[in-house]
Write an enzyme that holds these catalytic residues in place. Structure first.
Site, PDB file in Angstrom:
ATOM      1  N   GLY A  12     -17.904  -1.540 -38.840  1.00 41.18           N
ATOM      2  CA  GLY A  12     -18.437  -0.266 -39.098  1.00 41.18           C
ATOM      3  C   GLY A  12     -20.010  -0.131 -39.211  1.00 41.18           C
ATOM      4  N   ASN A  14     -21.544   1.188 -36.502  1.00 42.45           N
ATOM      5  CA  ASN A  14     -21.778   2.357 -35.779  1.00 42.45           C
ATOM      6  C   ASN A  14     -21.462   3.634 -36.575  1.00 42.45           C
ATOM      7  OD1 ASN A  14     -22.788   2.162 -33.061  1.00 42.45           O
ATOM      8  ND2 ASN A  14     -21.411   0.644 -33.282  1.00 42.45           N
ATOM      9  N   LYS A  65       4.128   3.497 -32.338  1.00 46.48           N
ATOM     10  CA  LYS A  65       2.871   4.200 -31.978  1.00 46.48           C
ATOM     11  C   LYS A  65       2.898   5.704 -32.298  1.00 46.48           C
ATOM     12  CE  LYS A  65      -0.370   3.147 -28.657  1.00 46.48           C
ATOM     13  NZ  LYS A  65      -1.784   2.692 -29.139  1.00 46.48           N
ATOM     14  N   MET A  90      -9.998  -0.449 -32.249  1.00 46.68           N
ATOM     15  CA  MET A  90      -9.485  -1.395 -31.160  1.00 46.68           C
ATOM     16  C   MET A  90      -8.046  -1.196 -30.835  1.00 46.68           C
ATOM     17  SD  MET A  90     -12.178  -2.480 -30.297  1.00 46.68           S
ATOM     18  CE  MET A  90     -13.256  -4.081 -30.113  1.00 46.68           C
ATOM     19  N   ARG A  91      -7.768   0.259 -30.551  1.00 46.65           N
ATOM     20  CA  ARG A  91      -6.546   0.586 -30.400  1.00 46.65           C
ATOM     21  C   ARG A  91      -6.320   1.552 -29.136  1.00 46.65           C
ATOM     22  NH1 ARG A  91      -2.143  -1.541 -33.047  1.00 46.65           N
ATOM     23  NH2 ARG A  91      -3.486  -2.630 -34.456  1.00 46.65           N
ATOM     24  N   ILE A  93      -5.264   5.069 -27.602  1.00 50.18           N
ATOM     25  CA  ILE A  93      -4.661   6.158 -28.213  1.00 50.18           C
ATOM     26  C   ILE A  93      -3.560   6.685 -27.207  1.00 50.18           C
ATOM     27  CG2 ILE A  93      -5.492   8.717 -28.349  1.00 50.18           C
ATOM     28  CD1 ILE A  93      -7.272   6.863 -30.202  1.00 50.18           C
ATOM     29  N   ASN A 107     -15.531   8.075 -26.942  1.00 51.35           N
ATOM     30  CA  ASN A 107     -15.537   6.391 -27.333  1.00 51.35           C
ATOM     31  C   ASN A 107     -16.842   5.897 -27.158  1.00 51.35           C
ATOM     32  OD1 ASN A 107     -14.336   4.025 -27.842  1.00 51.35           O
ATOM     33  ND2 ASN A 107     -13.903   3.532 -25.950  1.00 51.35           N
ATOM     34  N   HIS A 109     -18.496   2.404 -25.826  1.00 57.08           N
ATOM     35  CA  HIS A 109     -18.054   1.078 -25.233  1.00 57.08           C
ATOM     36  C   HIS A 109     -19.303   0.275 -24.953  1.00 57.08           C
ATOM     37  CE1 HIS A 109     -15.339  -1.547 -23.243  1.00 57.08           C
ATOM     38  NE2 HIS A 109     -16.206  -2.077 -22.384  1.00 57.08           N
TER      39      HIS A 109
HETATM   40  C1  GAR Z   1     -19.166  -1.727 -31.000  1.00 61.04           C
HETATM   41  O1  GAR Z   1     -20.201  -2.603 -30.322  1.00 61.04           O
HETATM   42  C2  GAR Z   1     -18.492  -0.767 -29.926  1.00 61.04           C
HETATM   43  O2  GAR Z   1     -19.017  -0.585 -28.919  1.00 61.04           O
HETATM   44  C3  GAR Z   1     -17.296  -1.807 -29.732  1.00 61.04           C
HETATM   45  O3  GAR Z   1     -17.069  -2.327 -31.017  1.00 61.04           O
HETATM   46  C4  GAR Z   1     -18.091  -2.634 -31.644  1.00 61.04           C
HETATM   47  C5  GAR Z   1     -17.899  -2.122 -33.122  1.00 61.04           C
HETATM   48  O4  GAR Z   1     -18.813  -2.445 -34.065  1.00 61.04           O
HETATM   49  N1  GAR Z   1     -16.132  -1.181 -29.172  1.00 61.04           N
HETATM   50  C6  GAR Z   1     -15.132  -1.549 -28.272  1.00 61.04           C
HETATM   51  O5  GAR Z   1     -15.551  -2.590 -27.849  1.00 61.04           O
HETATM   52  C7  GAR Z   1     -14.385  -0.358 -27.589  1.00 61.04           C
HETATM   53  N2  GAR Z   1     -13.396  -1.017 -26.558  1.00 61.04           N
HETATM   54  P1  GAR Z   1     -19.146  -1.934 -35.412  1.00 61.04           P
HETATM   55  O6  GAR Z   1     -17.559  -1.764 -36.064  1.00 61.04           O
HETATM   56  O7  GAR Z   1     -20.203  -2.519 -36.184  1.00 61.04           O
HETATM   57  O8  GAR Z   1     -19.648  -0.279 -35.204  1.00 61.04           O
END
Ligand code: GAR
Length: 194
Positions: A12, A14, A65, A90-91, A93, A107, A109
Site C-alpha cells: 500500500g 501507492n 469472480k 493483483m487480480r 478485473i 491501473n 504498472h
Molecule cells: C506497485 O509497484 C505497482 O506498480 C505494482 O504493485 C506494486 C504495489 O506496491 N502493480 C502491479 O504489478 C500490477 N500488475 P504498493 O502496494 O507498495 O503500492
C-alpha cells in the site's frame, strides 16, 4: 469532489502516497473506499490509520469472480464511487466490474508497457538486463496490462542495481506520477485542462 476507490492487495505504499496528497488538499478526488482482496494485507492498516473506509474480502469465500465483483459493485455504488484506481491490486478485473465502470478503471504498472506485462514486472526487467524500464499508468480493459496508455515515465537501471534498489527507484517514481495522473484525469473530466 468526485469519489474514487483505490483497490490494493499488498503493502500500500501507492495508496499511502495518494492519501497523503489528499490530506495536503492536493488531490482532485475524494478517496471514499479502499477495496482489498487480501485479508491481513498491510494496506488495510494504512487505511485504518487514515480513517478511510475499507471493503476487505477473500475471493475464496465466493463461488465465482462474478459473485465478489457484484458485491464490490454494490459497495462502490452505495458510496457513489465514480473512479477506480488500482494500486498493486493483483487480480484481473472481470466483466461484471469492467462494464459498470467502463473507462473509469485505471491501473499503475511497474514497467514501460507493452514491455514486461503481468506479475513481477520489476523482476522481469531486472532479469532481462535492460538499461531502462519505467512506470505506466493505463486504462484497464479485459486483457492483462493491455489497456490504452495514459502516461509513462522511464527509470534507469544502473549496473550496480539489485532488484531491490531498482524497485525502490521505480516506486519513488510511482508515488509522484500516480497522484499527478489521477488529478489530470479528474480535471479533464471536469473540463478543466491544466
Ligand atoms: C506497485 O509497484 C505497482 O506498480 C505494482 O504493485 C506494486 C504495489 O506496491 N502493480 C502491479 O504489478 C500490477 N500488475 P504498493 O502496494 O507498495 O503500492
Amino acid at each position: 469532489k468526485v469519489k474514487a476507490a483505490v483497490f490494493a492487495s499488498g503493502t500500500g505504499s501507492n495508496f499511502q502516497a495518494i492519501i497523503e496528497q489528499e490530506i495536503e488538499n492536493k488531490l482532485a478526488c475524494d478517496i471514499a473506499l479502499l477495496v482489498c482482496d487480501k485479508p491481513g494485507a498491510t494496506v488495510i492498516n494504512i487505511a485504518e490509520d487514515y480513517d478511510i473506509p475499507t471493503f476487505v474480502f477473500n475471493p475464496k469465500n465466493y463461488a465465482a469472480k462474478k459473485d465478489y465483483e457484484q458485491e464490490v459493485v454494490k459497495r462502490l455504488q452505495i458510496m457513489n464511487v465514480k473512479w477506480i484506481f488500482l494500486a498493486g491490486y493483483m487480480r484481473i478485473i472481470g466483466p461484471d466490474l469492467l462494464h459498470v465502470y467502463e473507462n473509469k478503471i485505471v491501473n499503475l504498472h511497474p514497467s514501460m508497457l507493452p514491455a514486461f506485462p503481468g506479475k513481477d514486472a520489476i523482476g522481469q526487467a531486472f532479469e532481462a538486463g535492460v538499461k531502462t524500464t519505467g512506470v505506466t499508468v493505463h486504462y484497464v480493459d479485459a486483457g492483462i496490462d493491455t489497456g490504452p496508455i495514459i502516461e509513462q515515465k522511464s527509470v534507469h537501471v544502473f549496473p550496480d542495481d539489485t532488484k531491490d534498489t531498482l524497485q525502490k527507484r521505480i516506486q519513488r517514481v510511482e508515488h509522484q506520477l500516480y497522484p499527478r495522473v489521477i488529478n489530470q484525469l479528474i480535471k479533464q473530466e471536469r473540463g478543466v485542462f491544466s
